[in-house]
Scaffold this active site. Structure first.
Site, PDB file in Angstrom:
ATOM      1  NE  ARG A  88      -6.054   1.934  -0.479  1.00  0.00           N
ATOM      2  CZ  ARG A  88      -6.034   3.092   0.158  1.00  0.00           C
ATOM      3  NH1 ARG A  88      -4.984   3.474   0.819  1.00  0.00           N
ATOM      4  NH2 ARG A  88      -7.096   3.864   0.140  1.00  0.00           N
ATOM      5  CG  ASN A  99      -1.853   1.129   1.294  1.00  0.00           C
ATOM      6  OD1 ASN A  99      -1.780   2.048   0.479  1.00  0.00           O
ATOM      7  ND2 ASN A  99      -2.765   1.093   2.253  1.00  0.00           N
ATOM      8  NE  ARG A 119      -9.850  13.273   3.509  1.00  0.00           N
ATOM      9  CZ  ARG A 119      -9.884  11.979   3.220  1.00  0.00           C
ATOM     10  NH1 ARG A 119     -10.879  11.479   2.521  1.00  0.00           N
ATOM     11  NH2 ARG A 119      -8.922  11.185   3.623  1.00  0.00           N
ATOM     12  CG  HIS A 153     -13.264   4.075   2.569  1.00  0.00           C
ATOM     13  ND1 HIS A 153     -13.940   5.138   3.121  1.00  0.00           N
ATOM     14  CD2 HIS A 153     -11.981   4.216   2.968  1.00  0.00           C
ATOM     15  CE1 HIS A 153     -13.104   5.887   3.825  1.00  0.00           C
ATOM     16  NE2 HIS A 153     -11.900   5.344   3.745  1.00  0.00           N
ATOM     17  CD  GLU A 201      -9.277  -0.614   3.668  1.00  0.00           C
ATOM     18  OE1 GLU A 201      -8.718  -0.380   4.770  1.00  0.00           O
ATOM     19  OE2 GLU A 201      -9.620   0.279   2.887  1.00  0.00           O
TER      20      GLU A 201
END
Ligand code: ADP
Length: 399
Positions: free
Chosen positions: A89, A7, A239, A178, A384
Site C-alpha cells: 500500500r 501496509n 480531524r 481511500h 483494501e
C-alpha cells in the site's frame, strides 16, 4: 503463487499472506511500536502468537514478520522461497500513478519524491518496500496507490480556485484518498447489481477513523471529499474536515496557536469527534452515551449532518440510477449513523428500511433500502488488502 501484502506505517507494519489463484488468505498480523524496546508482533495464526521484542527499524520489522511466516510452530510456509511477490500500500502516487505498478528503481524514486505531499505516509511506505527488497531481493514488488482511483476526477473537481501556477509548479490540487477501498467497493457493487464496473454510478461512503465520500460515475471517481491531504471533507475521529481557511489565519495572527506545527496537531489530532465529545474519538463510545451526554449527541449530529450534505451534493453528479454504499468501521457497523444520514430523504428517492438497516448481520454485505426506493442503499465491508493482492497477482502473472 503466495503474495505478501504490506501496509507500512511510521511505527507499524500490517501484513497479510494470500495464496493465488485460489484467493485464499493464509494468515495476517501486525508489528507495532517499531523503534521502541517493547515492540510487538501479533501473528494471527491459530492460536495467535504474540511476541515482544526490540525492533529497530522497518528492515528489522520485515525480518521478524518473515520469521513468523516461516516459523516451524506458528508459521504457514516452509521457507521464504515460497513467497513469490509482495504488494505494498502506498498512500500518495501524485499525478504520476493512475494504476498499480511494478516497483522499479524509478518508481521508488517517484514514491520518495511524493514524500513532500505525504510526509507522514510515503516515507514509511517506501521504508517497507526497501525492507522487503533487502530481505527478499529476488521477488517482484507491486505498489498500489490510495490516490490512483481519483486521478479520473475532472479539472473542475480537482483544482482549487487559487492562482493556477500553484498547481502547475507546486502540485497543489485535490488528490483524494481511500482510492483502493473505493475501487474494491465499485467492483463489489457491480457484482451485487449484476453490472459491469464501468456501469456503476453511486455515492460511496468510507466512514472510519478517517472518513471520506466518493462520487462514482460510470465506474470512475468524479469527486471526493478529501483533498490535497486527508484533512479535508467530513468530520473524522480526530480531524476537523472542512473549515474556513480564514479561521486558520485568525488563529495564527491572534496567537491562539503559536506556529503551524501546533495548528497541524490541532486540526489533525485534536479536532473532529474527539474535540466535541471530548472523552473519545471512537464512534462506539459516542453512541453508548448518546442519551445521557449532550456533547456525544452534538458530535454525532455534526458527523452525520456533514455526511448528509455531501451525499445530497454528490447525487447531483452521479445521476438518477445511483446507489449509495456505506463502508468502513462506522459505515459497516453503525445502523444509527446510517439511519441519521439517510432518514427523511424520500423526496430525493431514498427510502431506508429500518428493519433491514438494524438487522444487517455484521461483516456481510446487504441492502438496507426499501424495494421501492429509487436509490438503492447497500452496506459493503471494504477489503483494501484483497484488492492489493488482486492487483499484485494480475501484474505479476503478466511478467
Ligand atoms: P480506520 O480509519 O482507522 O481504518 P476503521 O474503518 O477501523 O478506521 O473504523 C473505526 C471506527 O469504526 C471507530 O470510530 C469505531 O468506533 C467505529 N466502529 C467500529 N464498530 C462499530 C460499531 N459497532 N458501532 C459504531 N461504530 C463502530
Amino acid at each position: 503463487m503466495n503474495i505478501l501484502i504490506i501496509n507500512s506505517g511510521s511505527s507499524s507494519i500490517k501484513y497479510q499472506l494470500w495464496r493465488y489463484p485460489e484467493r485464499k488468505l493464509l494468515v495476517k498480523g501486525l508489528v507495532e511500536r517499531i523503534g521502541l524496546d517493547n515492540a510487538v508482533i501479533t501473528h494471527k495464526s491459530d492460536p495467535v502468537y504474540r511476541h515482544e521484542i526490540k525492533i529497530n527499524d522497518h528492515i528489522h520489522g520485515i525480518r521478524i514478520i518473515l520469521e513468523a511466516l516461516t516459523d516451524p510452530e506458528h508459521g504457514v510456509l516452509g521457507s521464504l522461497s515460497e513467497i513469490h511477490a509482495a504488494g505494498h500500500r502506498v498512500v500518495h502516487g501524485g499525478e504520476q500513478f493512475t494504476d498499480s505498478v511494478l516497483i522499479t528503481p524509478d518508481v521508488l524514486d517517484t514514491i520518495d519524491n511524493m514524500s513532500s505531499l505525504a510526509p507522514l505516509h510515503n516515507p514509511p511506505n517506501a521504508a517497507g518496500i526497501r525492507a522487503v527488497m533487502q530481505n527478499m531481493p529476488s521477488i517482484p514488488n507491486i505498489a498500489v496507490f490510495d490516490t490512483a482511483f481519483h486521478q479520473s476526477m475532472p479539472q473542475e473537481a480537482f483544482l482549487y480556485a487559487i492562482p493556477i501556477k500553484y498547481y502547475k509548479e507546486d502540485m497543489i490540487r485535490k488528490y483524494g484518498f481511500h482510492g483502493t477501498s473505493y475501487r474494491y467497493l465499485t467492483k463489489k457493487t457491480a457484482d451485487i447489481l449484476g453490472n459491469k464496473p464501468e456501469d456503476v454510478n453511486g455515492v460511496f461512503c468510507h466512514l472510519g477513523n478517517g472518513s471520506s465520500i466518493c462520487a462514482v460515475k460510470n465506474g470512475k471517481s468524479v469527486e471526493t471529499t478529501m483533498g490535497f491531504t486527508p484533512l479535508a471533507g467530513l468530520v473524522m475521529g480526530t480531524r476537523s474536515g472542512d473549515i474556513d481557511p480564514g479561521v486558520l489565519f485568525h488563529m495564527i495572527r491572534s496567537g491562539i496557536v503559536s506556529n503551524t506545527s501546533d495548528l497541524d496537531t490541532l486540526l489533525n489530532k485534536k479536532s473532529g469527534l474527539l474535540s466535541i465529545y471530548e472523552k473519545s474519538s471512537d464512534m462506539r463510545d459516542i453512541e453508548d452515551n448518546l442519551t445521557t451526554d449532550e456533547n456525544a449527541k452534538l458530535a454525532f449530529r455534526m458527523f452525520t449532518h456533514r455526511i448528509r450534505l455531501y451525499i445530497s451534493a454528490y447525487l447531483s453528479l452521479t445521476g438518477p440510477d445511483s446507489t449509495i454504499v456505506f463502508s468502513g468501521g462506522i459505515g459497516e457497523n453503525s445502523p444509527l449513523v446510517r439511519d441519521a444520514v439517510l432518514c427523511d430523504l424520500q423526496h430525493m428517492g431514498i427510502k431506508i428500511n429500518k428493519a433491514l438497516n438494524e438487522k444487517l448481520p455484521r461483516g456481510q454485505w446487504g441492502t438496507i433500502s426499501d424495494a421501492d426506493s429509487k436509490v438503492k442503499v447497500l452496506v459493503i465491508p471494504t477489503d483494501e488488502e484483497s484488492q492489493i493482492a488482486e492487483d499484485t497477482y494480475n501484474i505479476v502473472a503478466e511478467l
